[in-house]
Design an enzyme around this catalytic site. Structure first.
Site, short mmCIF file in Angstrom:
data_model
loop_
_atom_site.label_atom_id
_atom_site.label_comp_id
_atom_site.label_asym_id
_atom_site.label_seq_id
_atom_site.Cartn_x
_atom_site.Cartn_y
_atom_site.Cartn_z
N PRO A 1 0.70 -1.27 0.00
CA PRO A 1 0.00 0.00 0.00
C PRO A 1 0.73 1.33 0.00
O PRO A 1 0.08 2.32 -0.20
CB PRO A 1 -0.85 -0.08 1.26
N GLU A 2 1.98 1.47 0.26
CA GLU A 2 2.52 2.84 0.29
C GLU A 2 2.97 3.29 -1.10
O GLU A 2 2.94 2.51 -2.05
CB GLU A 2 3.65 2.94 1.32
#
Length: 287
Positions: free
Chosen positions: A2-3
Site C-alpha cells: 500500500p505505500e
DNA sequence: CCGTTAACCTGAGAGC
DNA sequence: TGCTCTCAGGTTAACG
C-alpha cells in the site's frame, strides 16, 4: 502493497501490460469493499480502452478513453494480479505475489482482456475502486492530497507552511495525506530514523536543519524503495517469483529489540504506539 | 478549526 | 489440535 513505492511498482508493471488494450469483460465477485461498488460499474468499464496508468499518492489511476478514469486504492492488504488466459499461475503476478496459494476467495474484481485478466484481491477490504466520469471529477479527487515527497514542490517553504504552529507530532503529520501524500507507516518510521527526529516531536518544534533532513531523507528512502521493488512484509508460504526487497533494508521498522544500526550508538530500537500505529525508533539517536 | 480515537475487516502467529 | 488474543503496509467519522 500500500505505500507510495509499492503502488509505483504496480503502476510501472501494469502500464507495460495494459496500455492501449481494451477491457472485454468485467466481473465483480464482491461489491462490498470499503465503499460499495456502484451498480453500473461493469457496464461503465466494458469495451473501454486503457490510455495510460498513473499514480497519485497511494492511488492507482487508470486512464480510460473518453475522459473516464478508474481509481484503485489497496488499503492494508490489497494486491493486483495478472493472470494469463489459461490461468497458469507461473510467471503471472503483477508485482508482489506469486505462488500456488492464490487466495481466490478475495478476488473481488476481474478485468478481462484479450489474452489475460487483471484481478483485484483484498482480504480485509479496506481498499476500494471508483469510476470517475470526467476530468472534472479527477481534478476534484486530486485536490484531497498534499504534495508528494518526490515532487519538486516539496521544499523548505512547503515544510515550513505545514509544520509551523502544528501541535501534532511529526509522525502523524508525515502520515496525514492532506499535508504530505504517499508516506505510510513503514516509510514514516524509516524517514524519521534517518532524519534523527523523535516520532513524538511536535511539528512546531521541528527546526530548519531537521526540515532539511526530512526533505533529503524522505526523497532518498522512497526512491530507494522504488528501486528495490517496494517492501514485501507478509508474504504467502511457498511464494516464488517477484517481490520487493526493501524490507531487507529496514533500519527501524519491525526492529524493536535490535541494536540501533548507527554503529556509534548501538542502543536498542524501541517500539511505541502513536495514534494506534506502531512506531519504531532509537531513543538515543532520535531527539 | 484542531487533534485524537475507534471502527471498519480478515488472517497469521504466539501463547496456553 | 484448537482456542483466545494481538497485531497488521490505511483512512475517516465522530468526538471533545
Amino acid at each position: 502493497m500500500p505505500e507510495l513505492p509499492e503502488v509505483e511498482i504496480v503502476k510501472l508493471s501494469l502500464k507495460k501490460t495494459i496500455k492501449s488494450k481494451k477491457i472485454l469483460k468485467v466481473k465483480v465477485n464482491n461489491r462490498n469493499l470499503r465503499f460499495k461498488i456502484q451498480k453500473d460499474f461493469e457496464a461503465l468499464l466494458k469495451r473501454r480502452k486503457i490510455i495510460d496508468v498513473n499514480r497519485k499518492a497511494k492511488y492507482l489511476i487508470i486512464i480510460l478513453d473518453d475522459n473516464k478514469y478508474l481509481i484503485m486504492h489497496f488499503g492494508m492488504s490489497g494486491t493486483l494480479h495478472l493472470l494469463k488466459k489459461e490461468f497458469d499461475f507461473k510467471n503471472t503476478n503483477l508485482s508482489f505475489y506469486k505462488g500456488q496459494n492464490f487466495p481466490s476467495k478475495h478476488n473481488h474484481i476481474e478485468l478481462f482482456f484479450d489474452k489475460f485478466k487483471i484481478v483485484y484481491n483484498d482480504p480485509r477490504r479496506f481498499g476500494f475502486v471508483k469510476f470517475l466520469n470526467s476530468k472534472k471529477e479527477l481534478v476534484k479527487f486530486l485536490k484531497n492530497f498534499g504534495i508528494e515527497p518526490l515532487e519538486k514542490k516539496f521544499n523548505i517553504k512547503y515544510l515550513k507552511k505545514i509544520l509551523n504552529n502544528k501541535n501534532k507530532n511529526i509522525k502523524n503529520i508525515l502520515l496525514d495525506q492532506k499535508y504530505i501524500s504517499g508516506i505510510g507507516n513503514i516509510y514514516a518510521n524509516e524517514i524519521l530514523f534517518f532524519s534523527k527526529i523523535n516520532p513524538n516531536k511536535l511539528g512546531k518544534k521541528i527546526n530548519i536543519s531537521e526540515m532539511k533532513k526530512l526533505l533529503v531523507f524522505s526523497k532518498k528512502v522512497l526512491r530507494k524503495a522504488i528501486k528495490k521493488g517496494g517492501s514485501t512484509i507478509r508474504d504467502f508460504k511457498n511464494a516464488e517469483g517477484t517481490k520487493g526487497s526493501f524490507q531487507d533494508e529496514f533500519k527501524v521498522y519491525n526492529k524493536d529489540g535490535f541494536r540501533c544500526p548507527n554503529s556509534l550508538c548501538a542502543k536498542f530500537i524501541k517500539k511505541i504506539t502513536i495514534s494506534n500505529r506502531s512506531s519504531f525508533y532509537c531513543p538515543d539517536c532520535q531527539k
